[in-house]
Scaffold this motif. Structure first.
Motif, PDB file in Angstrom:
ATOM      1  N   GLN A  40       0.830  -1.206   0.000  1.00  0.00           N
ATOM      2  CA  GLN A  40       0.000   0.000   0.000  1.00  0.00           C
ATOM      3  C   GLN A  40       0.867   1.259   0.000  1.00  0.00           C
ATOM      4  N   ALA A  41       0.366   2.315  -0.624  1.00  0.00           N
ATOM      5  CA  ALA A  41       1.034   3.617  -0.551  1.00  0.00           C
ATOM      6  C   ALA A  41       1.090   4.051   0.910  1.00  0.00           C
ATOM      7  N   GLY A  42       2.246   4.550   1.334  1.00  0.00           N
ATOM      8  CA  GLY A  42       2.411   5.007   2.702  1.00  0.00           C
ATOM      9  C   GLY A  42       2.672   3.909   3.704  1.00  0.00           C
ATOM     10  N   SER A  43       2.778   2.678   3.243  1.00  0.00           N
ATOM     11  CA  SER A  43       3.044   1.553   4.132  1.00  0.00           C
ATOM     12  C   SER A  43       4.545   1.316   4.258  1.00  0.00           C
ATOM     13  N   MET A  44       4.914   0.367   5.079  1.00  0.00           N
ATOM     14  CA  MET A  44       6.329   0.026   5.250  1.00  0.00           C
ATOM     15  C   MET A  44       6.938  -0.602   4.002  1.00  0.00           C
ATOM     16  N   ASP A  45       6.108  -0.957   3.030  1.00  0.00           N
ATOM     17  CA  ASP A  45       6.588  -1.471   1.749  1.00  0.00           C
ATOM     18  C   ASP A  45       6.863  -0.363   0.737  1.00  0.00           C
ATOM     19  N   ASP A  46       6.306   0.805   0.970  1.00  0.00           N
ATOM     20  CA  ASP A  46       6.349   1.912   0.017  1.00  0.00           C
ATOM     21  C   ASP A  46       7.782   2.455  -0.085  1.00  0.00           C
ATOM     22  N   GLU A  47       8.319   2.501  -1.276  1.00  0.00           N
ATOM     23  CA  GLU A  47       9.708   2.937  -1.449  1.00  0.00           C
ATOM     24  C   GLU A  47       9.909   4.390  -1.021  1.00  0.00           C
ATOM     25  N   ARG A  48       8.935   5.241  -1.241  1.00  0.00           N
ATOM     26  CA  ARG A  48       9.064   6.636  -0.808  1.00  0.00           C
ATOM     27  C   ARG A  48       9.111   6.696   0.728  1.00  0.00           C
ATOM     28  N   TRP A  49       8.252   5.941   1.396  1.00  0.00           N
ATOM     29  CA  TRP A  49       8.253   5.880   2.859  1.00  0.00           C
ATOM     30  C   TRP A  49       9.590   5.323   3.353  1.00  0.00           C
ATOM     31  N   ARG A  50      10.082   4.314   2.686  1.00  0.00           N
ATOM     32  CA  ARG A  50      11.354   3.689   3.095  1.00  0.00           C
ATOM     33  C   ARG A  50      12.540   4.649   2.915  1.00  0.00           C
ATOM     34  N   ARG A  51      12.478   5.503   1.920  1.00  0.00           N
ATOM     35  CA  ARG A  51      13.552   6.487   1.759  1.00  0.00           C
ATOM     36  C   ARG A  51      13.607   7.405   2.972  1.00  0.00           C
ATOM     37  N   GLY A  52      12.438   7.793   3.474  1.00  0.00           N
ATOM     38  CA  GLY A  52      12.416   8.584   4.698  1.00  0.00           C
ATOM     39  C   GLY A  52      12.970   7.805   5.876  1.00  0.00           C
TER      40      GLY A  52
END
Length: 312
Positions: free
Chosen positions: A148-160
């Protein structure tokens, strides 16, 4: 359901301990939308209107009278998300005035474009230890899915998330147990960042199948060495906090993660909806009574001191 203040439990306790998860807020000065008009849907304890009041060090001192922790770690309290560094600045000033809290875990939306600036702003405060963020999760076990977007799988979230280590910050995770497979992958991919699971992995479903699923998820996460657990948030809606309900869950958690990776946390004042502070602490003390004195001291004090870097 209407929550009423639980009756205090008679409990004497003078061993040193750390409370790794209280919250402070001042509704007369600061923005907390969830306490000032908005309503959290499906709040896990039901009616939380009793929380719509200031909760400051004097209130915490009243609730912990005779049981006062030697140190405390304030966890972000869902201050309005515009500039989360404002909450850290306010809490730091509170600590300078009152001596509490000892340390601060702030908020950062890890998939926001300004996450680098937010983390740098938090890092300017010496009491800052880490970040709590509630990633996107599935509301029900049967709806759990990956990516899901914004989840722990989301690459953008992981970059943060990848920026936390650069600032020497840990990460407090609040997520239901059916999303902890994502957390296991996350900590494996970022071994330099300490993850601290909040609220015992949220074992709200105490049916045999619910507890079996929770144990499997916790066991998978516990294989990763850079994970610790806060034993907190164990109340059940519509019923008082009891040892019969919660001591087995606490002991299962410690058995899974070990006595060197679990810590006491009150989640006050939120858990005042289901128990007095004394009830929660007494239940934890009962649960750990099967361990050696040195392990009990670790569970009550040393683990939180080490993980949150609370030097004397």
């Amino acid at each position: 359901m209407t929550n009423t203040a639980p009756e205090p439990t008679a409990f004497a306790f003078d061993a040193p301990y750390i409370d790794a998860h209280p919250h402070f807020w001042d509704l007369t000065r600061n923005p907390y939308p969830w306490l000032q008009g908005e309503t959290v849907p499906n709040f896990r304890y039901g009616d939380y209107s009793a929380l719509r009041r200031n909760y400051l060090p004097a209130d915490y001192a009243r609730d912990t009278a005779g049981l006062a922790p030697v140190k405390t770690v304030h966890i972000e309290a869902e201050w309005a998300r515009g500039d989360p560094v404002d909450e850290t600045a306010w809490v730091d000033a509170l600590a300078q005035e009152h001596g509490r809290p000892t340390a601060i875990v702030g908020h950062a939306q890890l998939d926001r474009g300004d996450v680098d600036a937010v983390l740098a702003g938090h890092a300017a405060y010496g009491r800052m230890r880490g970040i709590r963020n509630k990633p996107a999760t599935s509301a029900r076990r049967e709806d759990a899915r990956r990516g899901q977007a914004g989840s722990m799988d989301d690459e953008r979230w992981r970059r943060g998330y990848s920026q936390l280590a650069r600032h020497g910050m840990s990460f407090d995770l609040q997520a239901p147990w059916w999303n902890l497979d994502q957390a296991a992958d996350l900590v494996r991919d970022f071994p330099a960042t300490q993850l601290i699971l909040n609220h015992t992995g949220l074992p709200a479903d105490r049916s045999p199948s619910g507890l079996a699923g929770w144990r499997r998820a916790m066991e998978k996460l516990a294989r990763e060495p850079n994970v610790a657990v806060k034993v907190s948030g164990l109340g059940l809606p519509g019923r008082p906090w009891t040892g019969a309900d919660n001591v087995p869950v606490i002991r299962d958690t410690i058995s899974i993660f070990g006595a060197d990776r679990c810590m006491f946390a009150s989640n006050y004042p939120v858990d005042s909806l289901v128990a007095s502070y004394a009830t929660i602490l007494a239940g934890f003390v009962e649960a750990i009574s099967i361990y050696t004195p040195s392990q009990q001291h670790a569970l009550l004090h040393d683990n939180a001191a080490r993980i949150y870097r609370l030097a004397d």
